[in-house]
Design a protein around this motif. Structure first.
Motif, mmCIF file in Angstrom:
data_model
loop_
_atom_site.group_PDB
_atom_site.id
_atom_site.type_symbol
_atom_site.label_atom_id
_atom_site.label_comp_id
_atom_site.label_asym_id
_atom_site.label_seq_id
_atom_site.Cartn_x
_atom_site.Cartn_y
_atom_site.Cartn_z
ATOM 1 N N ARG B 163 27.583 -11.205 25.368
ATOM 2 C CA ARG B 163 28.551 -9.761 25.603
ATOM 3 C C ARG B 163 27.648 -8.995 26.483
ATOM 4 N NH1 ARG B 163 32.080 -6.434 22.736
ATOM 5 N NH2 ARG B 163 31.784 -4.336 23.284
ATOM 6 N N TRP B 164 26.354 -8.990 26.343
ATOM 7 C CA TRP B 164 25.452 -8.222 27.046
ATOM 8 C C TRP B 164 25.583 -8.268 28.699
ATOM 9 C CZ3 TRP B 164 21.676 -9.842 30.153
ATOM 10 C CH2 TRP B 164 21.089 -11.020 29.790
ATOM 11 N N LYS B 167 29.240 -7.611 30.102
ATOM 12 C CA LYS B 167 29.412 -6.217 30.197
ATOM 13 C C LYS B 167 28.714 -5.656 31.293
ATOM 14 C CE LYS B 167 32.354 -5.898 27.040
ATOM 15 N NZ LYS B 167 33.829 -5.598 27.430
ATOM 16 N N THR B 168 27.265 -6.286 31.501
ATOM 17 C CA THR B 168 26.415 -5.751 32.456
ATOM 18 C C THR B 168 26.958 -6.225 33.909
ATOM 19 O OG1 THR B 168 24.787 -6.076 30.862
ATOM 20 C CG2 THR B 168 24.044 -5.669 33.561
ATOM 21 N N SER B 283 28.657 -0.557 10.994
ATOM 22 C CA SER B 283 27.656 -0.138 11.860
ATOM 23 C C SER B 283 28.297 1.044 12.501
ATOM 24 C CB SER B 283 27.447 -1.173 12.581
ATOM 25 O OG SER B 283 26.647 -0.922 13.814
ATOM 26 N N ASP B 287 26.782 4.713 14.573
ATOM 27 C CA ASP B 287 26.836 4.759 16.238
ATOM 28 C C ASP B 287 27.671 6.135 16.494
ATOM 29 O OD1 ASP B 287 25.238 2.775 16.964
ATOM 30 O OD2 ASP B 287 26.788 1.455 17.362
ATOM 31 N N LYS B 290 25.274 8.207 18.778
ATOM 32 C CA LYS B 290 25.117 7.683 19.903
ATOM 33 C C LYS B 290 26.614 7.794 20.810
ATOM 34 C CE LYS B 290 22.154 3.679 19.851
ATOM 35 N NZ LYS B 290 22.169 2.165 20.020
ATOM 36 N N TYR B 294 26.182 9.584 24.403
ATOM 37 C CA TYR B 294 26.691 8.917 25.511
ATOM 38 C C TYR B 294 27.770 9.442 26.420
ATOM 39 C CZ TYR B 294 24.083 4.714 24.615
ATOM 40 O OH TYR B 294 23.145 3.877 24.183
ATOM 41 N N ILE B 383 29.387 3.577 34.820
ATOM 42 C CA ILE B 383 28.145 3.132 34.215
ATOM 43 C C ILE B 383 28.081 4.020 32.673
ATOM 44 C CG2 ILE B 383 25.607 3.378 33.792
ATOM 45 C CD1 ILE B 383 25.454 3.073 37.160
ATOM 46 N N THR B 386 31.335 2.736 30.505
ATOM 47 C CA THR B 386 30.738 1.401 30.150
ATOM 48 C C THR B 386 29.902 1.502 28.812
ATOM 49 O OG1 THR B 386 31.100 0.531 32.434
ATOM 50 C CG2 THR B 386 30.270 -1.010 30.752
ATOM 51 N N LEU B 387 28.980 2.376 28.937
ATOM 52 C CA LEU B 387 27.905 2.675 28.055
ATOM 53 C C LEU B 387 28.750 3.242 26.669
ATOM 54 C CD1 LEU B 387 24.986 2.021 27.920
ATOM 55 C CD2 LEU B 387 24.689 4.450 28.745
ATOM 56 N N GLN B 390 30.390 0.806 24.479
ATOM 57 C CA GLN B 390 29.720 -0.205 23.793
ATOM 58 C C GLN B 390 29.619 0.418 22.284
ATOM 59 O OE1 GLN B 390 29.219 -3.134 24.925
ATOM 60 N NE2 GLN B 390 30.350 -2.028 26.837
ATOM 61 N N VAL B 391 29.597 1.862 22.015
ATOM 62 C CA VAL B 391 29.695 2.424 20.657
ATOM 63 C C VAL B 391 31.042 2.645 20.311
ATOM 64 C CG1 VAL B 391 27.360 2.834 20.977
ATOM 65 C CG2 VAL B 391 29.093 4.523 21.916
ATOM 66 N N VAL B 392 32.057 2.273 20.718
ATOM 67 C CA VAL B 392 33.368 2.418 20.534
ATOM 68 C C VAL B 392 34.112 1.338 19.717
ATOM 69 C CG1 VAL B 392 36.020 2.920 21.092
ATOM 70 C CG2 VAL B 392 34.058 4.208 22.133
ATOM 71 N N TYR B 393 34.300 1.505 18.643
ATOM 72 C CA TYR B 393 34.863 0.213 17.639
ATOM 73 C C TYR B 393 36.311 0.206 17.300
ATOM 74 C CZ TYR B 393 29.927 -0.550 16.928
ATOM 75 O OH TYR B 393 28.363 -0.762 16.907
#
Lengths: 621, 420
Positions: B163-164, B167-168, B283, B287, B290, B294, B383, B386-387, B390-393
């Motif tokens: 995933r990382w 996404k990057t 989790s 977040d 965060k 963000y 950016i 996108t960041l 990553q903390v949206v579920y």
């Protein structure tokens, strides 16, 4: 065949095709490296041979050797190109086979996979993703900063006027005299179109004279001024023509205006320097003509043809008259192409009357107040695009170039009643060019161009005074005169500088040729505008190319000269204005705001341009 | 054949025949005894108006058929053969031009250059796939894009990417899109076309480095499925946006998901979203902090991006021909006498003065300042978002294709054991 056999076959196919691909790739790479290293077209051997030729210019063997070597390197070049092309196709074929073989191999070997064999830890993945996004984002930012600090703005160090782009003029061959042409204001060539350079010892103008000339070998060119043409009492005078703009491409149809203070900046869309604009209800590609305060135009479609008169100061319509009830006029209009239309020929006026002709052969005359004087039909012109030759007038006569698919002729009509004064059959094909008036040896001539002849006719008798066979194809551009010569050009034919006194071509060129726009000659310069967007300037006397400007957009309207400037409008409606000089100096590129096909007209301080939608008048506000 | 089809064909033939006279030259090209044939000056050759509309009709038909095959017919085989057709027609036959991806630049230039008018066909090529994506997902990527098709066909053993990394690398299409728009808006270049890695393969002719790039992408594509589509394609950014809101999108299962997990390894593009695990749900609460941070720093990303972008305008503008030429002549005035430097000789022959050239270059650089500011701000925003993402579920219960990333290729459908 068992599955194991199939797997083995797929494997072998993949292996063979893979090796094949690698081999071809290596060969291509070698070819590329060899090609890049040797650069066959920049052969040192040829350079050495050419250097040697400079010291031995008459060495025929050396010339032959250079030719053979040149052929050899060219063959090597194209052979290499062929190898690359063929290699690329072989590589593609190999790659396709390789991909298919591998696909088949892997699909045959595939086993049912364990669902979610190793499920990625999403939380860990997300944390890692955040980290890497920040790292990547920061890296992009840092790289951008490094690039910004590492790059130097060299434009800041420019102090101005350090260097001026110059037309490359140092390529003049030795032995060719460079004529220093002064400004238009320094001489009167723009003011007086009758200043001609003529061969005094020449008699006009037939092959016998030419033979005699050759025998005497006389080539003395002296600059003399032709006597001003004199018209009959009450008829239009040369001074009146010069101070007006009474025909297509102005006085004498030659493309040179005497008017001053013409603007170089305007914008039809935003209204900059726009004095007025009027819509014209009927379409037409003809250009405006001007007499005093009156501007004349025509328009037409299948149903109706009209002539308009506008006030030059306000743009108000003074009168418009329908062209109707013409005896002998055909019931139906001819089929014409969209880019020619039914009202392509421009009008002409002698200050007392205005004359117009249309694609069906109708010719009509109104007085300056719109009262009909006469009208007649000359017969339907057999013209597959549509008749487009404009009219021109002198000494109570209206001249009609009537070159059609059925043959060519030129007519002079009595301006007062439309009756034919003389009619001369021409040994030529169809033409879309317009007549031009000029004086050679004291005789006013109407000069016409068509396939294949350029010829001059006595305006009083219609006698053909001279002709030169030099044109071909569908001739659209009219001639221009200057420097004692007649310049005729057409695409796919040539640009010919003709001495009408000897009926010989003085120089010719076939590199830049116009398709529609007529050339213009002024101040010793000949300007040609091509339909593929290049404006070119030649030395009118020698034919030397002085400059060329590539605008990318073609010219249908003819370039014209006024106020010591060249005005050339391209089909996008951008007027390219350059100084009339031996170097290309752009003075402006104002926009009409719509497409431009008609040649502009000039009055004192004003330029009039017909667009598709209407007529614009610009002047310095 | 039905009468309506006869009428349609008659009109089509009539329309085509009307175009023919317009194509005839007044004078034919000269013929050579040696058999030499004059090469066409432009690749690909300009199409007649009718044929351009024919291309649009083909695109429309392919998009419609792809959507039908994906949504209704659920046929992977159909999609595969359709993509082969598109690769042959739009790729090898039409030489990769006209192209929806490059259409971004034409549309941009239309907005920024008053003298440039986009053709209706180019506009349709740009808009139609986006409209279809809005209704049916990225069926353009599945069946109509020749670039996608050629990469899809060489997928041999796709590796799943973490995933990382996805996404990057997923940031780069935005960067490429931004640069392409900037360069098109300033009239600098059409970089999407210039650096299209597959155009050389379609045309069997390209600069050496572009051929190498194309081959590298295809070799990479054997193990990393569709690398250009996933990590570079600027048009994919727009399609991704549209597809997220698609009304009807391809589904893995035709009915209810039975959670058999058979489809989990089917997607070579890692575009299947798995059901949310319990521990992930938990989790998400941690977040939340965060998320706030963000979200709060997004404006900062935009400002930093904009600032850095504006600082790089000098560097970016060097690609513009006027700026390049002006700086070259300022740095090396002696090059004026180099007869082999075509750019300089063309400028000298134009009669334009150095003052005017430098003035033009300065004006262009000014445009770049504004454009680079916007580009930098846009990248900063990407950016930041996108960041944040990553903390949206999002709670998911079934295995579903990710609406933005899914190319609707239909591979996963074959893995689903559920009947209609």
């Amino acid at each position: 065949m068992s599955i194991t056999d199939k797997i083995q076959i797929s494997k072998n196919i993949s292996l063979v095709s893979g090796i094949f691909c690698i081999t071809v790739s290596l060969l291509l790479l070698l070819n590329y490296l060899q090609f890049a290293k040797s650069e066959p077209l920049e052969s040192k051997t040829i350079e050495v041979l050419v250097e040697r030729l400079k010291s031995e210019p008459n060495n025929d063997e050396l010339k032959e050797e250079i030719r053979n070597f040149d052929l050899l390197v060219r063959k090597a070049y194209f052979n290499s190109r062929w190898q690359v092309k063929t290699g690329a196709f072989l590589l593609l074929f190999g790659a396709v086979v390789f991909a298919l073989g591998l696909r088949s191999y892997y699909s045959l070997k595939a086993k049912i996979e364990q669902p979610v064999p190793e499920s990625e830890n999403e939380i860990f993945g997300r944390i890692l993703a955040q980290k890497w996004i920040i790292i990547t984002g920061s890296t992009v930012i840092v790289l951008a900063l490094i690039a910004s600090f590492a790059s130097v703005d060299h434009l800041d160090s420019y102090k101005g006027n350090e260097m001026v782009a110059e037309q490359v003029t140092n390529d003049t061959d030795e032995g060719i005299e460079v004529v220093d042409v002064g400004k238009a204001s320094d001489n009167n060539s723009l003011e007086n179109p009758f200043t001609e350079e003529t061969s005094e010892t020449h008699e006009p103008v037939n092959s016998e004279v030419e033979a005699q000339q050759e025998s005497t070998g006389s080539e003395t060119n002296n600059s003399v001024t032709e006597p001003k043409p004199v018209s009959s009492a009450g008829a239009i005078t040369a001074e009146q023509i010069n101070s007006n703009y009474n025909s297509f491409r102005g006085p004498w149809g030659n493309g040179v205006s005497t008017h001053k203070n013409i603007p170089v900046n305007w914008n039809g869309a935003s209204g900059t320097n726009l004095l007025w604009k009027i819509e014209i209800s009927l379409p037409g590609y003809n250009s405006p003509v001007i007499w005093g305060n009156k501007v004349f135009l025509s328009g037409g479609n299948k149903e109706v043809r009209e002539i308009y008169c506008f006030d030059i100061n306000s743009g108000n319509l003074l009168w418009s008259k329908k062209v109707e009830n013409i005896p002998g006029s055909p019931a139906e209009m001819p089929k014409v192409s969209d880019d020619t239309g039914l009202a392509a020929p421009s009008l002409t006026t002698d200050g007392k009357r205005v004359f117009g002709i249309f694609a069906n052969g109708d010719i009509i005359c109104f007085d300056m107040n719109g009262n009909r004087v006469w009208g007649r039909n000359l017969g339907m012109p057999n013209n597959h695009y549509g008749h487009s030759s404009s009219l021109i007038t002198w000494n109570n006569k209206v001249f009609v170039q009537f070159d059609t698919n059925s043959g060519g002729k030129v007519l002079a009509l009595n301006a007062e009643n439309g009756e034919t004064v003389w009619e001369t059959k021409r040994d030529c094909g169809i033409s879309w060019a317009s007549p031009v008036l000029a004086v050679f040896k004291g005789k006013m001539q109407v000069i016409l161009t068509a396939d294949p002849i350029v010829a001059g006719y006595d305006t009083e008798t219609g006698e053909e005074l001279w002709k030169v066979e030099c044109m071909m194809g569908e001739v659209g551009p009219s001639v221009t005169t200057g420097e004692g010569m007649v310049f005729a050009a057409n695409e796919y034919a040539r640009l010919a500088a003709i001495d009408p006194l000897t009926a010989t071509i003085k120089w010719e060129d076939d590199y830049y040729l116009p398709e529609v726009a007529s050339p213009v000659c002024a101040d010793g310069l000949l300007i040609v505008a091509t339909s593929y967007g290049i404006l070119v300037c030649y030395d009118a006397k020698t034919g030397d190319l002085l400059w060329e400007e590539d605008y990318g957009t073609g010219f249908y309207a003819s370039p014209v000269v006024a106020d010591n400037k060249i005005y050339a409008i391209d089909t996008d409606g951008v007027m390219h204005i350059l100084e009339l000089s031996r170097e290309a100096k752009v003075l402006g590129s104002p926009k009409l705001g719509e497409e431009g096909f008609a040649t502009p007209a000039f009055a004192e301080g004003k330029i009039l341009i017909r667009g598709v939608s209407g007529l614009y008048c610009f002047g310095n506000k | 054949m039905k009468p309506k089809i006869y009428i349609l064909l008659t009109f089509l033939l009539l329309f085509l025949s009307l175009q023919l006279p317009a194509q005839q030259q007044r004078f034919p090209k000269p013929e050579f005894d040696s058999g030499y044939e004059q090469p066409d000056p432009v690749t690909p050759e300009p199409r007649s108006g009718a044929m351009e509309y024919f291309d649009v009709a083909v695109l429309l038909a392919v998009l419609s058929l792809a959507s039908y095959l994906v949504i209704r017919k659920r046929s992977r085989q159909g999609i595969l053969w359709l993509s082969v057709f598109s690769m042959i027609y739009f790729g090898f036959y039409r030489n990769g031009c006209i192209c929806s991806i490059g259409g971004i630049q034409n549309v941009t230039l239309t907005f920024f250059d008053a003298t440039y008018a986009i053709s209706v066909t180019a506009l349709l090529f740009f808009l139609l796939p986006l409209v279809y994506a809005l209704f049916f997902g990225r069926t353009f990527c599945a069946g109509a894009c020749p670039l996608g098709a050629i990469q899809d066909l060489v997928i041999i053993k796709p590796l799943s990417m973490p995933r990382w990394l996805r996404k990057t690398l997923g940031i780069f299409p935005y960067l490429y899109l931004g640069l392409a728009v900037l360069y098109a808006a300033t009239g600098t270049d059409f970089i999407i076309c210039r650096y299209d890695p597959f155009i050389g393969i379609f045309r069997m002719d390209a600069p050496f480095h572009m051929i190498v790039l194309g081959i590298v992408f295809l070799l990479m594509g054997m193990f990393i499925a569709r690398p250009y589509c996933r990590f570079l394609c600027p048009y994919g950014v727009l399609l991704n946006w549209m597809s997220k809101f698609s009304k009807w999108h391809m589904s893995i299962t035709p009915s209810k998901c039975i959670q058999c997990k058979l489809c989990t390894t089917s997607c070579p593009f890692d575009a299947i979203d798995f059901p949310t695990e319990e521990k992930v749900t938990k989790s998400s609460r941690y977040d939340a902090k965060k998320f706030i941070i963000y979200a709060a720093v997004i404006p900062l990303w935009v400002l930093i991006g904009g600032f850095v972008g504006s600082k790089s305008h000098t560097y970016l503008s060097k690609a513009h021909p006027d700026v390049y030429l002006a700086e070259l002549l300022i740095q090396h005035p002696e090059l004026k006498d180099d007869p082999d430097n075509i750019d300089i000789q063309t400028f000298l022959a134009s009669g334009k003065t150095m003052d005017i050239l430098v003035e033009d270059a300065r004006l262009k650089r000014k445009e770049f300042y504004t454009g680079s500011w916007i580009l930098g701000g846009f990248i900063g925003l990407v950016i930041g978002l996108t960041l944040l993402n990553q903390v949206v579920y999002r709670r998911k219960q079934d295995y579903t294709p990710n609406r933005g990333d899914c190319y609707s290729c239909g591979r996963c459908m074959d893995y689903c054991p559920v009947d209609r």
